[in-house]
Design a protein around this motif. Structure first.
Motif, mmCIF file in Angstrom:
data_model
loop_
_atom_site.group_PDB
_atom_site.id
_atom_site.type_symbol
_atom_site.label_atom_id
_atom_site.label_comp_id
_atom_site.label_asym_id
_atom_site.label_seq_id
_atom_site.Cartn_x
_atom_site.Cartn_y
_atom_site.Cartn_z
ATOM 1 N N GLY A 1 -8.449 7.901 -7.095
ATOM 2 C CA GLY A 1 -9.092 7.442 -5.865
ATOM 3 C C GLY A 1 -9.330 5.942 -5.837
ATOM 4 N N SER A 2 -8.998 5.257 -6.912
ATOM 5 C CA SER A 2 -9.330 3.835 -7.008
ATOM 6 C C SER A 2 -8.447 2.987 -6.094
ATOM 7 C CB SER A 2 -9.146 3.358 -8.452
ATOM 8 O OG SER A 2 -7.763 3.327 -8.762
ATOM 9 N N PRO A 3 -8.927 1.790 -5.750
ATOM 10 C CA PRO A 3 -8.097 0.892 -4.928
ATOM 11 C C PRO A 3 -6.754 0.613 -5.593
ATOM 12 C CG PRO A 3 -10.322 -0.001 -5.169
ATOM 13 C CD PRO A 3 -10.245 1.207 -6.056
ATOM 14 N N LEU B 1 -17.039 5.814 -6.970
ATOM 15 C CA LEU B 1 -15.904 5.332 -6.184
ATOM 16 C C LEU B 1 -16.330 4.174 -5.282
ATOM 17 C CD1 LEU B 1 -14.289 8.754 -5.438
ATOM 18 C CD2 LEU B 1 -13.061 6.799 -6.389
ATOM 19 N N VAL C 1 0.860 -1.177 0.000
ATOM 20 C CA VAL C 1 0.000 0.000 0.000
ATOM 21 C C VAL C 1 0.899 1.230 0.000
ATOM 22 C CG1 VAL C 1 -1.759 1.273 1.274
ATOM 23 C CG2 VAL C 1 -1.814 -1.214 1.241
ATOM 24 N N ILE D 1 -6.934 -5.152 2.442
ATOM 25 C CA ILE D 1 -7.058 -4.048 3.402
ATOM 26 C C ILE D 1 -7.516 -2.758 2.733
ATOM 27 C CG2 ILE D 1 -5.551 -4.827 5.260
ATOM 28 C CD1 ILE D 1 -3.309 -3.170 4.050
ATOM 29 N N VAL D 2 -7.138 -2.562 1.486
ATOM 30 C CA VAL D 2 -7.552 -1.320 0.820
ATOM 31 C C VAL D 2 -9.068 -1.343 0.585
ATOM 32 C CG1 VAL D 2 -7.344 0.068 -1.261
ATOM 33 C CG2 VAL D 2 -5.308 -0.974 -0.258
ATOM 34 N N HIS D 3 -9.552 -2.442 0.028
ATOM 35 C CA HIS D 3 -10.998 -2.541 -0.192
ATOM 36 C C HIS D 3 -11.750 -2.539 1.137
ATOM 37 C CE1 HIS D 3 -9.616 -3.862 -4.174
ATOM 38 N NE2 HIS D 3 -10.807 -3.501 -4.600
ATOM 39 N N GLN E 1 -3.993 3.049 -4.894
ATOM 40 C CA GLN E 1 -3.473 3.063 -3.516
ATOM 41 C C GLN E 1 -2.333 2.068 -3.340
ATOM 42 O OE1 GLN E 1 -4.723 5.628 -2.155
ATOM 43 N NE2 GLN E 1 -6.213 5.674 -3.836
ATOM 44 N N ARG E 2 -2.119 1.270 -4.363
ATOM 45 C CA ARG E 2 -1.095 0.221 -4.246
ATOM 46 C C ARG E 2 0.078 0.513 -5.159
ATOM 47 N NH1 ARG E 2 -2.032 -4.198 -1.644
ATOM 48 N NH2 ARG E 2 -4.056 -4.496 -0.695
ATOM 49 N N ILE F 1 -9.183 9.561 -1.231
ATOM 50 C CA ILE F 1 -10.182 9.766 -2.281
ATOM 51 C C ILE F 1 -10.394 11.264 -2.523
ATOM 52 C CG2 ILE F 1 -12.684 9.650 -2.573
ATOM 53 C CD1 ILE F 1 -12.467 6.698 -1.705
ATOM 54 N N LEU G 1 -11.396 9.462 -10.488
ATOM 55 C CA LEU G 1 -11.766 8.101 -10.079
ATOM 56 C C LEU G 1 -10.534 7.197 -10.055
ATOM 57 C CD1 LEU G 1 -15.064 7.574 -12.143
ATOM 58 C CD2 LEU G 1 -14.851 8.148 -9.709
ATOM 59 N N ARG H 1 -17.848 -9.911 -10.577
ATOM 60 C CA ARG H 1 -17.860 -10.318 -9.166
ATOM 61 C C ARG H 1 -18.244 -9.137 -8.295
ATOM 62 N NH1 ARG H 1 -12.254 -11.237 -8.619
ATOM 63 N NH2 ARG H 1 -12.248 -10.009 -10.474
ATOM 64 N N SER I 1 -8.281 -4.757 -13.289
ATOM 65 C CA SER I 1 -9.186 -5.874 -13.522
ATOM 66 C C SER I 1 -10.277 -5.424 -14.490
ATOM 67 C CB SER I 1 -9.815 -6.316 -12.206
ATOM 68 O OG SER I 1 -10.774 -5.363 -11.796
ATOM 69 N N ALA J 1 -10.861 -1.136 3.981
ATOM 70 C CA ALA J 1 -10.896 0.219 4.528
ATOM 71 C C ALA J 1 -11.886 1.071 3.737
ATOM 72 C CB ALA J 1 -9.501 0.840 4.481
ATOM 73 N N ILE K 1 -8.484 6.415 3.982
ATOM 74 C CA ILE K 1 -8.931 6.158 2.623
ATOM 75 C C ILE K 1 -9.814 7.309 2.132
ATOM 76 C CG2 ILE K 1 -11.012 4.795 3.124
ATOM 77 C CD1 ILE K 1 -8.523 3.530 0.662
ATOM 78 N N LEU K 2 -10.579 7.871 3.044
ATOM 79 C CA LEU K 2 -11.404 9.022 2.669
ATOM 80 C C LEU K 2 -10.533 10.190 2.229
ATOM 81 C CD1 LEU K 2 -14.161 10.376 2.485
ATOM 82 C CD2 LEU K 2 -13.976 10.946 4.905
ATOM 83 N N MET L 1 -3.830 2.234 6.836
ATOM 84 C CA MET L 1 -4.975 2.143 5.940
ATOM 85 C C MET L 1 -6.234 1.982 6.802
ATOM 86 S SD MET L 1 -6.279 2.215 3.037
ATOM 87 C CE MET L 1 -4.875 2.789 2.141
ATOM 88 N N LEU M 1 -16.373 1.113 -7.135
ATOM 89 C CA LEU M 1 -15.022 0.596 -7.349
ATOM 90 C C LEU M 1 -14.512 -0.184 -6.140
ATOM 91 C CD1 LEU M 1 -13.042 3.503 -9.075
ATOM 92 C CD2 LEU M 1 -13.512 1.228 -9.997
ATOM 93 N N TYR M 2 -14.817 0.331 -4.961
ATOM 94 C CA TYR M 2 -14.308 -0.324 -3.756
ATOM 95 C C TYR M 2 -15.116 -1.562 -3.398
ATOM 96 C CZ TYR M 2 -10.665 3.002 -2.781
ATOM 97 O OH TYR M 2 -9.506 3.728 -2.858
ATOM 98 N N THR N 1 -15.875 -3.860 -5.481
ATOM 99 C CA THR N 1 -15.539 -4.975 -6.356
ATOM 100 C C THR N 1 -14.054 -5.249 -6.210
ATOM 101 O OG1 THR N 1 -15.582 -5.760 -8.640
ATOM 102 C CG2 THR N 1 -15.091 -3.452 -8.308
ATOM 103 N N MET O 1 -15.181 2.752 5.138
ATOM 104 C CA MET O 1 -15.288 4.207 5.011
ATOM 105 C C MET O 1 -16.633 4.614 4.422
ATOM 106 S SD MET O 1 -15.117 6.826 2.648
ATOM 107 C CE MET O 1 -14.116 6.352 1.256
ATOM 108 N N THR P 1 -12.944 -3.366 -12.787
ATOM 109 C CA THR P 1 -12.597 -1.972 -12.546
ATOM 110 C C THR P 1 -12.777 -1.158 -13.820
ATOM 111 O OG1 THR P 1 -11.068 -2.502 -10.772
ATOM 112 C CG2 THR P 1 -10.718 -0.422 -11.897
#
Lengths: 591, 414
Positions: free
Chosen positions: A584-586, B204, A426, B215-217, A589-590, A487, A581, B4, A534, B219, A483-484, A478, B207-208, B210, B223, A537
């Motif tokens: 802010g996407s998962p 957003l 992360v 831990i990121v998803h 964050q990585r 974003i 977007l 998914r 993915s 959190a 996370i807020l 995290m 997005l989170y 799926t 949130m 996404t």
């Protein structure tokens, strides 16, 4: 071929044929790459390129993927391992053009902008503050703030526009390993730039013992962990008599051993109260073993802590009036015998006591393991395998703590290029901010604004109070609030609120502006997310709808208020929305 | 294309996907929040910079006090506004603390004097660190004592907490709340939202919801639930009650928002706010001046909070603290330098008020710590421990304050 890749390829084709200037820039890495992946590397050739830029750099800038691909993964690593051979003129001229105090000696700064407490004390001795004192007080307070801001700003700029990316990532690692805190006291602020630029950065790739020794003698660490005032306890023999207490007055140290404010006035040195009344301070001795070298489970005892601290008594610094800098003060040094980690230190030795302690801990097997573990955790995965750590530790030991070679063994390892390591870390707040600016092709920010965002995301630069540095694994930072903030940060940047950074600064953004949503999404995925997300996404970025997520009426405008924080960000549409977007996407964050 | 997506129609569906926010999972099984059940709230207020305790809770019965502070002492009570407010014939409150006097009269205010850290450090940095980590003179402690409380009492499945169980009204998580247990730091309530309009937030969230449960998803899911929970609770709709008037200062507004969180039943158990400006080395003033102004903001804000919360104060404890006190003798600049013991206030329905707690060590030269500062008679951990036990229901404080064994109850709380 997955749909996303096909779509991007079509776009790339269009760009290649239509606009040679931008050729291929948003082509996904997957498309064409002749060089086959090394056999022990699970990551595809494209993933390796993205992985390098995310781990050994602060994320890709526009064009970086192509550059690495052209040079080759292994050659790029080899280059980055030798920053001294690289040209970074643009960064250096940015730094020298934009900051006033970064190159000033701490003593010069301290004399020019004395600590507020010292101004007050001097005024009190004369009968109270007058108008001139008040002006000096205000001036000092402003300068102290400016000092921290410049150091923070330059840190971010180096990560954003510097070419020596791995060097900078490693500097970030060491600054967190040897963490100091800017609000320890006003004096800490004079010392930050010197600490970063002359102590840590030049030694980041060198021998660990050298780095450790430079840290041990740095005013920043001596001050932060109190060793500057640590001295023999009353019941211990001293290497020399205390000035003015029976011995020859001032014989050893001259005026101003430390920084007691009034030290250094008149012929007879007036020792600061901490030194007049003090004794042994174990703080540095403890953290030297627990945090800097052996690690908390490194097999040392409380007695080792005490004896390390005793060996390091007298390691202090000169007052600003004497030019500052490290000095060894014999009368503060505990001259008794000491035993540490099985080694006997004879009585009546001086500075060599401390040097030997540093030798012992720097070459201790526990240190080889602990440093290798921390590097592997930073560069490979939050929980590195024992085998990886053991291999790195062997290199560390065999090369007498050569950081470059230890790093080489870690970042060329199969584990580094494993599928499991890919995007497994992360991003820290510093990495989120710098990688976003880089992805958008942003310039260095000579102000403190970008650096302040790092703080807003929870980890202000030089703002970690305790000596252990920021936690190094994602699970510790995290959380809901974090996370807020991330974003909101993404939206803030995408709305063009970060001065100097245009949200459409990535390659081909101009062309994408009027393209279909699908093409926009694929272009942004290529530029910001390494061309690799993915299918879900991608579909969500295009449709904006998750059919199984119940649509809730969303407020047309954000809630009222928000003068602070990220403020009110206007609703985004079209390409900037896709950028927001993506940031802010998962996946973003990585790293 | 294989999709998914996660079902958001109910918590149980989420739980099956391994992505259930912990507090939703508990709610799904019909369990009540322990914090909400008990309704106990602890509000910690930190005065950063070392408040001058001797001019806050004034020992006007002590002759040495006036000798040590010729130009900044607070005059003994005369009943007029420009003197101390008598509490018990020996101690008085600084006149700026008049808004707190009604709390004293109702038995809800317990000042503690000569309390603080056993560490002799006079560094703000070290002393704040110790007070927040709860481990004086031990620098290696990585978490804060309030976080250790949260972690220790939040491990059982039923205790799975609200996302707003611990909230710092501050831009960053303060040391006292740092650690393994989740906490939220926010500058203001309206900052706890996706700060842009349109459909960005919904997209957003999609997005989170799926992808891989990591831990990121996780959190992110927590949130979005928390943001919605706060929006539904809409704490901002609670206007101050009982004609409470908060100062417009940052501190006052932060306390107003803490009250809103308390009233909106989002499971708040620990709240934190801090207020700076106490490092009065120069011209601190006496009845009026720098310190008086600071105390006015401090007292008006706290008084407004207690007025606003009204009967809810039965389940609330407000605890004020500062890293150390200041020198007994004033300095050459009409101010005070760093000292040792200080004072604290404990306020709430469960408090044994109307009494100044703590053993008074005196201000004669030989009674001063190192010949200069108010001596320490109560370890701050004893106060924190009593609050943890009597108010929060902790049975043992070993993990909160390792190596510290509190003596018998101080008697500050019932």
């Amino acid at each position: 071929m997955p749909r996303s890749l096909r779509a991007v390829s079509i776009l790339a084709m269009a760009l290649v044929t239509g606009l040679s200037a931008c050729s291929g820039a948003s082509r996904p890495p997957a498309a064409i790459l002749p060089e086959p992946a090394a056999p022990d590397r699970e990551q595809t050739a494209d993933q390796q390129v993205v992985h390098l830029l995310n781990r050994l750099a602060f994320g890709p800038r526009p064009g970086d993927v192509e550059k690495v691909r052209a040079v080759g993964v292994d050659a790029w690593i080899a280059q980055q391992l030798h920053p001294e051979r690289m040209n970074d003129a643009a960064l250096e001229s940015f730094v020298s053009a934009n900051y006033r105090y970064l190159n000033d000696k701490p003593a010069t700064l301290e004399l020019r902008f004395p600590p507020p407490g010292q101004i007050q004390n001097q005024a009190a001795a004369r009968g109270g503050l007058n108008r001139a004192d008040s002006a000096r007080l205000t001036g000092s307070q402003a300068a102290l703030r400016q000092l921290t801001m410049e150091v923070q700003s330059a840190r971010v700029a180096r990560a954003v526009i510097g070419e020596r990316q791995l060097h900078e990532v490693l500097t970030d690692f060491w600054l967190n390993h040897f963490s100091v805190f800017d609000a320890k006291g006003p004096r800490q602020r004079y010392l930050l730039a010197e600490y970063e630029n002359r102590v840590i950065r030049p030694n980041a790739f060198g021998k660990f013992r050298t780095l450790l020794g430079e840290v041990a003698k740095s005013e920043a660490m001596l001050f932060y962990l109190d060793n500057w005032q640590s001295q023999a306890d009353a019941n211990r023999p001293r290497l020399a008599a205390i000035p003015g207490r029976g011995g020859r007055a001032g014989a050893t140290v001259g005026a101003g051993v430390g920084r007691g404010g009034r030290a250094g006035r008149g012929a007879q040195p007036q020792l600061p109260a901490q030194i007049r009344n003090g004794g042994l301070n174990e703080n540095y001795g403890r953290e030297l073993l627990e945090l800097h070298t052996l690690g908390v489970d490194g097999g040392y005892t409380q007695q080792d802590v005490i004896n390390a601290a005793r060996a390091l008594t007298g390691w202090t610094f000169r007052g600003a009036a004497q030019g500052g800098g490290f000095q060894f003060v014999p009368f503060m040094h505990d001259a008794g015998e000491k035993k540490i980690l099985g080694h006997a230190l004879k009585a009546n030795r001086g500075i060599e006591d401390g040097e030997q302690v540093l030798d012992i801990v720097a070459r201790h097997p526990a240190t080889a393991r602990y440093i290798s573990f921390k590097l592997a955790r930073r560069f490979v995965t939050d929980s590195p395998s024992a085998a990886l750590v053991a291999r790195a530790a062997r290199v560390f030991t065999e090369t007498d703590g050569d950081i470059r070679e230890t790093m080489r063994s870690i970042i060329t390892s199969p584990e580094f290029f494993s599928r499991a390591a890919y995007r497994s870390k992360v991003k820290s707040p510093f990495e989120v901010v710098t990688s976003a600016v880089r992805a958008l092709g942003g310039p260095g920010d000579p102000t403190a604004r970008t650096a302040a965002l790092v703080g807003q995301l929870g980890q202000p630069i030089y703002g970690h109070q305790a000596p252990n540095g920021w936690p190094e694994t994602g699970d510790r930072w995290m959380n809901t609030g974090a996370i807020l903030n991330r974003i909101n940060f993404g939206m803030f940047v995408a709305a063009g609120r970060l001065q100097g950074v245009t949200p459409l600064g990535f390659t081909d953004a101009d062309i994408l502006r009027t393209a279909t949503t699908e093409l926009q999404v694929d272009g942004v995925i290529g530029a910001l997310l390494g061309g690799d997300v993915s299918p879900d996404t991608r579909a969500l970025l295009i449709s904006g709808e998750n059919p199984l997520v119940r649509a809730e009426p969303s407020p047309a405008r954000p809630p009222a208020g928000g003068g602070r924080g990220f403020g009110n960000i206007p609703p985004l549409r079209s390409l900037p929305l896709v950028v927001g977007l993506a940031l802010g996407s998962p996946e973003f964050q990585r790293r | 294309m294989q999709r998914r997506f996660f079902v958001k129609s109910g918590a149980i569906a989420l739980a099956t996907m391994g992505l259930s926010p912990s507090f939703l999972r508990r709610a799904a099984f019909g369990m009540e929040l322990p914090a909400a059940q008990k309704g106990k709230v602890l509000i910690c207020l930190f005065q950063r910079g070392a408040a001058d305790a001797l001019n806050v809770v004034v020992p006007f019965g002590e002759r040495a006090y006036y000798r040590l502070r010729p130009s900044i002492a607070i005059p003994a009570p005369t009943g007029a506004a420009r003197s101390a407010i008598d509490l018990d014939g020996f101690f008085g409150l600084h006149p700026s603390l008049a808004p707190l006097k009604p709390l004293w009269d109702r038995g809800l205010l317990a000042p503690i004097h000569a309390v603080g850290s056993p560490s002799s450090t006079r560094s703000h940095f070290d002393a704040q660190d110790y007070m927040e980590s709860g481990t004086p003179d031990v620098k290696g402690t990585t978490d804060g004592w309030l976080n250790r409380y949260l972690a220790a009492s939040g491990t059982c499945e039923q205790c799975a907490p609200s996302p707003f169980r611990a909230v710092a009204m501050a831009p960053q998580t303060p040391r006292v709340l740092q650690g393994n247990a989740p906490t939220v730091a926010m500058d203001s309530l309206d900052q706890f939202a996706v700060r842009t309009g349109g459909d960005a937030a919904a997209r957003l969230e999609a997005l989170y919801r799926t992808g891989t449960p990591d831990i990121v998803h996780g959190a992110g899911n927590d949130m979005f639930e928390a943001v919605k929970m706060l929006r539904a609770a809409n704490p901002q709709r609670y206007q101050p009650e009982n004609a409470a008037e908060y100062p417009r200062s940052q501190f006052g507004q932060r306390l107003r928002q803490i009250a809103q969180l308390v009233k909106s039943n989002v499971g708040l158990e620990i709240a934190f706010a801090d207020i700076g400006g106490w490092d009065t080395h120069v011209n601190q003033g006496g009845v009026q001046g720098q310190l008086a102004n600071r105390l006015a903001d401090f007292a008006q804000s706290i008084a407004a909070l207690t007025t606003d919360l009204g009967d809810r104060m039965e389940n609330v404890v407000i605890l004020t603290m500062s890293e150390f006190g200041r020198m007994a003798r004033q300095n050459g600049n009409g101010g005070t330098d760093h000292g040792h013991a200080g004072s604290m206030f404990v306020i709430g329905g469960g408090v044994r008020g109307n009494k100044v707690h703590g053993q008074w060590p005196g201000l004669a030269q030989e009674q001063l710590f190192e010949g200069r500062d108010l001596a320490l008679t109560t370890d701050f951990r004893a106060v924190f421990a009593e609050v943890a036990k009597a108010h929060l229901g902790v049975t043992t404080v070993d993990s909160l304050f390792p190596g510290f064994t509190p003596a018998d109850s101080l008697g500050v709380l019932r």
